[in-house]
Design an enzyme around this catalytic site. Structure first.
Site, PDB file in Angstrom:
ATOM      1  N   VAL A   1       0.923  -1.148   0.030  1.00 56.99           N
ATOM      2  CA  VAL A   1       0.003  -0.160   0.046  1.00 56.99           C
ATOM      3  C   VAL A   1       0.733   1.190  -0.048  1.00 56.99           C
ATOM      4  CG1 VAL A   1      -1.495   1.366   1.262  1.00 56.99           C
ATOM      5  CG2 VAL A   1      -1.717  -1.063   1.094  1.00 56.99           C
ATOM      6  N   GLU A   2       1.961   1.142   0.827  1.00 59.36           N
ATOM      7  CA  GLU A   2       2.898   2.436   0.713  1.00 59.36           C
ATOM      8  C   GLU A   2       3.601   2.781  -0.336  1.00 59.36           C
ATOM      9  OE1 GLU A   2       2.637   4.713   2.925  1.00 59.36           O
ATOM     10  OE2 GLU A   2       1.469   3.935   4.650  1.00 59.36           O
ATOM     11  N   SER A   3       4.160   1.810  -1.115  1.00 59.25           N
ATOM     12  CA  SER A   3       5.122   1.939  -2.377  1.00 59.25           C
ATOM     13  C   SER A   3       4.787   0.937  -3.371  1.00 59.25           C
ATOM     14  CB  SER A   3       6.297   2.145  -1.839  1.00 59.25           C
ATOM     15  OG  SER A   3       6.740   0.748  -1.556  1.00 59.25           O
TER      16      SER A   3
END
Ligand code: CA
Length: 398
Positions: free
Chosen positions: A125-127
């Site tokens: 989700v972050e990267s």
């Protein structure tokens, strides 16, 4: 695909003060940088590091400033957010990563107690599993945000923390990159989080959340552990409410919920131990969850409910679980940020809400909504729907 919301993006909305009229002048920016020097020195940042960090940074990045004014994403419905964050493509990619990185993930879990699928869900989700970590220079982004703010010190503090990282030599200024809001690398840590939580797992002597997968994954797990991750406990479960279920008793031991007829939608039994509370992010008629203390731990990384639900559900999917059983309500009436703010004010007038008037859903607002629903005899699902606001504002029609 639209890049999903990051930790730092939420931090901007939480902390951003009203921006001044127009754009900061370059002269102002120079003065801002000069005024930073004594504080940097006090944190052990050398003159050499300071000069290197600001080499070629002559003014704020207008694109970064412009981004602070675009906040539409924050009021996206949870079901829209989940479509992007837990897409079939991301699940497939994440399962491939789980196989490829199995040994590393197992070693990290042995040390931290955080399961591999949970770590991968954050990374995804972050990267997008390291593929889109952002490429804006962190010092310039943070300096831009800090220099145009009238109050608050969040970005200035983060900028000083970024300089400390450069002083330690973990990364060169040109390679210290991330999002427009200063979240860095594959894990999207703000610099202060990096200083506290990043770890060197591959043993090369540098904490590298930009290029090292092992360091990135272990840093996520270490941060979750610091936030209080309880090993062996799930974030939560999708459940089915039996007919006539008493929603006024929405928190308690998992065993009690089971005794009252609640069942997991995947047919597995609920654990005999532990506490949970009901979470109906779309109100009655949509998916129902029992969430545990680890749901709140996820919210420590990023406070949005929809983010926490996306992480939890993606982790389950990476571990082989099926899609959510219940459909989301179609075009359900919902409140936007301004509406949520008015709801918070209304519930505060009722003496039920003491949290911030920030227009954001969360556990405190959910609790206040439930207490109000119980008081006026409505089903206590905790869902902030427009009819509730109308009623609070005294505009409800009989
Ligand atoms: Ca390393």
């Amino acid at each position: 695909m639209t890049r999903v919301l990051t930790l730092a993006a939420f931090a901007v909305v939480a902390h951003l003060a009203v921006l001044g009229p127009g754009r900061a002048q370059e002269g102002d920016f120079g003065a801002f940088v000069e005024a930073l020097r004594p504080d940097a020195t006090a944190r052990g940042v050398s003159r050499k590091t300071f000069e290197a960090a600001f080499a070629g940074v002559s003014g704020p990045d207008p694109e970064v400033i412009a981004r602070t004014r675009r906040q539409g994403e924050f009021s996206r419905p949870v079901w829209d957010y989940l479509v992007g964050a837990v897409s079939p493509g991301r699940i497939a990619k994440g399962r491939a990563q789980a196989a490829r990185l199995a040994t590393t993930l197992k070693a990290i879990e042995a040390r931290t107690g955080v399961p591999g699928p949970v770590i991968l869900a954050f990374w995804g989700v972050e990267s997008d599993f390291g593929a889109s970590a952002g490429n804006l220079p962190t010092v310039r982004s943070l300096a831009s945000l800090a220099s145009v703010r009238h109050r608050g010190t969040l970005f200035r503090d983060e900028l000083l923390a970024a300089l400390q990282i450069l002083e330690k030599g973990d990364v060169e200024p040109a390679k210290m990159v991330g999002s427009w809001a200063g979240a860095m690398g594959q894990v999207q840590f703000l610099p202060s989080v990096y200083l506290r939580e990043a770890v060197d797992f591959d043993g090369d002597g540098r904490r590298d959340i930009w290029r090292s997968e092992a360091d990135s994954l272990a840093s996520i797990a270490h941060y979750l552990r610091s936030l209080g991750w309880n090993p062996g406990v799930s974030w939560g479960y999708e459940v089915r409410l039996p007919d006539g279920f008493d929603l006024t008793r929405y928190r308690g031991p998992l065993a009690d919920f089971a005794a009252r007829g609640l069942r997991r939608t995947d047919g597995q039994p609920l654990p005999a131990k532990g506490e949970a509370s009901l979470f109906l992010p779309g109100g009655i008629g949509g998916p129902v969850f029992l969430i545990t203390e680890n749901f709140e731990v996820i919210r420590g990384y990023n406070t949005a409910d929809s983010y926490a639900l996306a992480i939890g559900h993606l982790a389950d999917r990476l571990a082989g679980a099926p899609a959510l059983a219940a459909p989301w309500p179609n075009n359900a009436a919902r409140l936007d940020g301004a509406g949520l703010k008015r709801l918070q004010q209304g519930l505060a007038r009722e003496g039920l809400y003491a949290g911030e008037t920030d227009g954001r859903a969360g556990p405190k607002l959910r609790e206040a909504v439930r207490q109000y629903q119980i008081r006026v005899g409505l089903p206590a699902d905790g869902y902030a729907r427009p009819a509730l606001l109308e009623r609070l504002d005294g505009t409800a029609r009989p």
